[in-house]
Design a protein around this motif. Structure first.
Motif, PDB file in Angstrom:
ATOM      1  N   ALA A  49       0.821  -1.217   0.000  1.00 16.42           N
ATOM      2  CA  ALA A  49       0.000   0.000   0.000  1.00 16.42           C
ATOM      3  C   ALA A  49       0.850   1.261   0.000  1.00 16.42           C
ATOM      4  CB  ALA A  49      -0.927  -0.005   1.216  1.00 16.42           C
ATOM      5  N   GLN A  50       2.105   1.151   0.455  1.00 14.89           N
ATOM      6  CA  GLN A  50       3.019   2.298   0.457  1.00 14.89           C
ATOM      7  C   GLN A  50       3.797   2.422  -0.850  1.00 14.89           C
ATOM      8  OE1 GLN A  50       2.455   4.255   2.984  1.00 14.89           O
ATOM      9  NE2 GLN A  50       1.156   2.578   3.741  1.00 14.89           N
ATOM     10  N   GLY A  51       3.518   1.542  -1.803  1.00 10.42           N
ATOM     11  CA  GLY A  51       4.156   1.660  -3.110  1.00 10.42           C
ATOM     12  C   GLY A  51       5.368   0.771  -3.314  1.00 10.42           C
ATOM     13  N   PHE A  52       5.722  -0.063  -2.352  1.00 13.16           N
ATOM     14  CA  PHE A  52       6.817  -1.010  -2.555  1.00 13.16           C
ATOM     15  C   PHE A  52       6.321  -2.121  -3.475  1.00 13.16           C
ATOM     16  CE2 PHE A  52       7.970   1.118   1.340  1.00 13.16           C
ATOM     17  CZ  PHE A  52       9.341   1.241   1.251  1.00 13.16           C
ATOM     18  N   ARG A  53       7.184  -2.558  -4.379  1.00 19.24           N
ATOM     19  CA  ARG A  53       6.782  -3.541  -5.369  1.00 19.24           C
ATOM     20  C   ARG A  53       7.569  -4.839  -5.209  1.00 19.24           C
ATOM     21  NH1 ARG A  53       2.846  -1.455  -5.209  1.00 19.24           N
ATOM     22  NH2 ARG A  53       1.985   0.152  -6.585  1.00 19.24           N
ATOM     23  N   PRO A  54       6.898  -5.965  -5.384  1.00 16.92           N
ATOM     24  CA  PRO A  54       7.599  -7.251  -5.281  1.00 16.92           C
ATOM     25  C   PRO A  54       8.479  -7.512  -6.497  1.00 16.92           C
ATOM     26  CG  PRO A  54       5.286  -7.594  -5.834  1.00 16.92           C
ATOM     27  CD  PRO A  54       5.446  -6.126  -5.576  1.00 16.92           C
ATOM     28  N   ASP A  55       9.482  -8.360  -6.304  1.00 18.29           N
ATOM     29  CA  ASP A  55      10.348  -8.746  -7.420  1.00 18.29           C
ATOM     30  C   ASP A  55       9.708  -9.917  -8.166  1.00 18.29           C
ATOM     31  OD1 ASP A  55      10.787 -11.036  -5.874  1.00 18.29           O
ATOM     32  OD2 ASP A  55      12.775 -10.403  -5.207  1.00 18.29           O
ATOM     33  N   LYS A  56      10.450 -10.508  -9.080  1.00 19.28           N
ATOM     34  CA  LYS A  56       9.889 -11.587  -9.908  1.00 19.28           C
ATOM     35  C   LYS A  56       9.566 -12.828  -9.094  1.00 19.28           C
ATOM     36  CE  LYS A  56      14.466 -13.303 -11.290  1.00 19.28           C
ATOM     37  NZ  LYS A  56      15.361 -13.580 -12.440  1.00 19.28           N
ATOM     38  N   HIS A  57      10.152 -12.910  -7.881  1.00 20.78           N
ATOM     39  CA  HIS A  57       9.847 -14.029  -6.988  1.00 20.78           C
ATOM     40  C   HIS A  57       8.750 -13.675  -5.994  1.00 20.78           C
ATOM     41  CE1 HIS A  57      13.351 -16.062  -8.605  1.00 20.78           C
ATOM     42  NE2 HIS A  57      14.100 -15.016  -8.303  1.00 20.78           N
ATOM     43  N   ASP A  58       8.121 -12.507  -6.198  1.00 20.63           N
ATOM     44  CA  ASP A  58       7.015 -12.026  -5.365  1.00 20.63           C
ATOM     45  C   ASP A  58       7.471 -11.661  -3.956  1.00 20.63           C
ATOM     46  OD1 ASP A  58       4.354 -11.248  -5.503  1.00 20.63           O
ATOM     47  OD2 ASP A  58       3.662 -13.012  -4.424  1.00 20.63           O
ATOM     48  N   ARG A  59       8.743 -11.304  -3.792  1.00 20.35           N
ATOM     49  CA  ARG A  59       9.260 -10.866  -2.498  1.00 20.35           C
ATOM     50  C   ARG A  59       9.397  -9.351  -2.499  1.00 20.35           C
ATOM     51  NH1 ARG A  59      14.627 -14.434  -2.997  1.00 20.35           N
ATOM     52  NH2 ARG A  59      14.684 -13.020  -4.766  1.00 20.35           N
ATOM     53  N   ILE A  60       9.086  -8.746  -1.374  1.00 18.34           N
ATOM     54  CA  ILE A  60       9.318  -7.312  -1.206  1.00 18.34           C
ATOM     55  C   ILE A  60      10.626  -7.137  -0.443  1.00 18.34           C
ATOM     56  CG2 ILE A  60       8.503  -5.183  -0.149  1.00 18.34           C
ATOM     57  CD1 ILE A  60       5.693  -6.077  -0.615  1.00 18.34           C
ATOM     58  N   THR A  61      11.564  -6.448  -1.063  1.00 13.07           N
ATOM     59  CA  THR A  61      12.871  -6.218  -0.455  1.00 13.07           C
ATOM     60  C   THR A  61      12.982  -4.750  -0.070  1.00 13.07           C
ATOM     61  OG1 THR A  61      13.828  -7.957  -1.839  1.00 13.07           O
ATOM     62  CG2 THR A  61      15.359  -6.445  -0.761  1.00 13.07           C
ATOM     63  N   VAL A  62      13.307  -4.491   1.185  1.00 13.57           N
ATOM     64  CA  VAL A  62      13.365  -3.114   1.669  1.00 13.57           C
ATOM     65  C   VAL A  62      14.711  -2.846   2.335  1.00 13.57           C
ATOM     66  CG1 VAL A  62      10.883  -2.885   1.984  1.00 13.57           C
ATOM     67  CG2 VAL A  62      12.260  -3.783   3.851  1.00 13.57           C
ATOM     68  N   THR A  63      15.129  -1.584   2.270  1.00 12.47           N
ATOM     69  CA  THR A  63      16.276  -1.134   3.053  1.00 12.47           C
ATOM     70  C   THR A  63      15.775  -0.820   4.455  1.00 12.47           C
ATOM     71  OG1 THR A  63      17.386  -0.211   1.114  1.00 12.47           O
ATOM     72  CG2 THR A  63      18.070   0.623   3.278  1.00 12.47           C
ATOM     73  N   LEU A  64      16.355  -1.490   5.443  1.00  6.14           N
ATOM     74  CA  LEU A  64      15.914  -1.332   6.823  1.00  6.14           C
ATOM     75  C   LEU A  64      16.895  -0.471   7.610  1.00  6.14           C
ATOM     76  CD1 LEU A  64      14.720  -4.926   7.849  1.00  6.14           C
ATOM     77  CD2 LEU A  64      13.323  -2.963   7.132  1.00  6.14           C
ATOM     78  N   ALA A  65      16.341   0.281   8.542  1.00  3.13           N
ATOM     79  CA  ALA A  65      17.144   1.068   9.474  1.00  3.13           C
ATOM     80  C   ALA A  65      16.708   0.730  10.887  1.00  3.13           C
ATOM     81  CB  ALA A  65      16.966   2.565   9.220  1.00  3.13           C
ATOM     82  N   GLY A  66      17.679   0.720  11.804  1.00  5.36           N
ATOM     83  CA  GLY A  66      17.339   0.462  13.199  1.00  5.36           C
ATOM     84  C   GLY A  66      18.575   0.343  14.047  1.00  5.36           C
ATOM     85  N   LYS A  67      18.406   0.542  15.327  1.00  5.76           N
ATOM     86  CA  LYS A  67      19.529   0.407  16.261  1.00  5.76           C
ATOM     87  C   LYS A  67      19.720  -1.067  16.590  1.00  5.76           C
ATOM     88  CE  LYS A  67      22.739   2.149  18.876  1.00  5.76           C
ATOM     89  NZ  LYS A  67      23.463   0.861  18.932  1.00  5.76           N
ATOM     90  N   ASN A  68      20.917  -1.566  16.354  1.00  2.00           N
ATOM     91  CA  ASN A  68      21.254  -2.978  16.579  1.00  2.00           C
ATOM     92  C   ASN A  68      20.424  -3.920  15.713  1.00  2.00           C
ATOM     93  OD1 ASN A  68      23.098  -2.227  18.647  1.00  2.00           O
ATOM     94  ND2 ASN A  68      21.427  -2.175  20.132  1.00  2.00           N
ATOM     95  N   LEU A  69      19.930  -3.427  14.608  1.00  2.00           N
ATOM     96  CA  LEU A  69      19.050  -4.215  13.759  1.00  2.00           C
ATOM     97  C   LEU A  69      19.738  -5.472  13.235  1.00  2.00           C
ATOM     98  CD1 LEU A  69      16.239  -4.217  12.368  1.00  2.00           C
ATOM     99  CD2 LEU A  69      17.295  -2.998  10.483  1.00  2.00           C
ATOM    100  N   GLY A  70      20.958  -5.312  12.731  1.00  2.00           N
ATOM    101  CA  GLY A  70      21.633  -6.444  12.123  1.00  2.00           C
ATOM    102  C   GLY A  70      22.075  -7.502  13.107  1.00  2.00           C
TER     103      GLY A  70
END
Length: 209
Positions: free
Chosen positions: A94-115
Motif C-alpha cells: 500500500a506504500q508503493g513497494f513492489r515485489p520482485d519476480k519471486h514475489d518478495r518485497i525487499t526493503v532497506t531497513l534502518a534500526g539500532k542494533n538491527l543487524g
C-alpha cells in the motif's frame, strides 16, 4: 531513497526461544520529507498462546503485555506471529513497494542494533525471506554518532540521542517511538557537503548489483 525504520520489542534476547511482541515500521522518503507524525506507520502487538521470556524483558514490556491481555480478538493492531508478515507485506504494498519476480518485497531497513539483534528474530517469523526481506546493507544510526578517537564500541541509542542534543535522551522501548527516533537521528545526515560534491552520473558512483 526510501527506507523503513523498524523496531521490535521482545520477551528476551534469545531468538530461538523468546518472542516478538511488538513490531513497528515507519517509511521515510529522503527526497520528500514529512513531519514525523505524518510518516506512514505500521504497528502491531503480537499475540502468542503463552509468553516465554526473561524477568527483565517482561517487566520492561509490562504495558504491552497488559495491552495484549486486555485486547479483543479482532483488534486491528494486534495479530499473531503467523499473521505479522502477511500484514506487513500488505502495508508495504500500500506504500508503493513492489515485489520482485519471486514475489518478495525487499526493503532497506534502518534500526539500532538491527543487524545483530532484531534481524535474528525476524528470521524466525513465518514468511521472512519469502514475503518480505531486507537488503544486505542496513542503516544503524550508531555509525553516524561514533567518536572514532574515544569510543571503544558503537554508541547506544541513548548516547546517540545525547550527541544529537535531543531534549529527551531516554529510550522509550516502545516500537513506534524508537523507530521514529532512528529517523530523527539519521535526518541530519541526508545532506552533507561531501555528498553534494559528488557529481551525479559518474561511473564510479554507480552501485554494483
Amino acid at each position: 531513497m526510501r527506507y523503513v525504520s523498524l523496531d521490535l520489542e521482545m520477551t528476551g534476547n534469545n531468538p530461538e526461544r523468546h518472542q516478538i511482541i511488538e513490531l513497528a515500521a515507519v517509511v521515510e522518503d529522503t527526497k520528500r520529507l514529512l513531519p514525523l507524525d505524518e510518516l506512514p506507520t505500521f504497528r502491531r502487538a503480537v499475540r502468542h498462546a503463552e509468553y516465554v521470556g526473561t524477568a527483565g524483558a517482561l517487566a520492561l514490556n509490562a504495558r504491552l503485555l497488559r495491552e495484549l491481555a486486555d485486547s479483543e480478538a479482532d483488534q486491528p493492531d494486534i495479530c499473531t506471529a503467523q499473521e505479522l508478515l502477511p500484514q506487513l507485506r500488505a502495508w508495504l504494498l500500500a506504500q508503493g513497494f513492489r515485489p520482485d519476480k519471486h514475489d518478495r518485497i525487499t526493503v532497506t531497513l534502518a534500526g539500532k542494533n538491527l543487524g545483530s539483534f532484531d534481524l535474528l528474530f525476524l528470521r524466525q517469523l513465518p514468511g521472512w525471506g519469502g514475503l518480505v526481506r531486507a537488503e544486505p546493507a542496513l542503516l544503524d544510526p550508531a555509525a553516524f554518532y561514533l567518536n572514532w578517537r574515544k569510543d571503544t564500541r558503537l554508541p547506544t541509542m541513548s548516547i546517540c540521542k545525547a550527541r544529537a542534543k535531543f531534549a529527551d535522551q531516554t529510550v522509550a522501548h516502545q516500537a513506534v517511538a524508537d523507530a521514529l527516533d532512528v529517523i530523527r537521528l539519521l535526518r541530519p545526515f541526508y545532506e552533507l557537503p561531501v555528498y553534494q560534491q559528488v557529481e551525479p552520473g559518474r561511473p564510479e558512483d554507480e552501485q554494483s548489483a
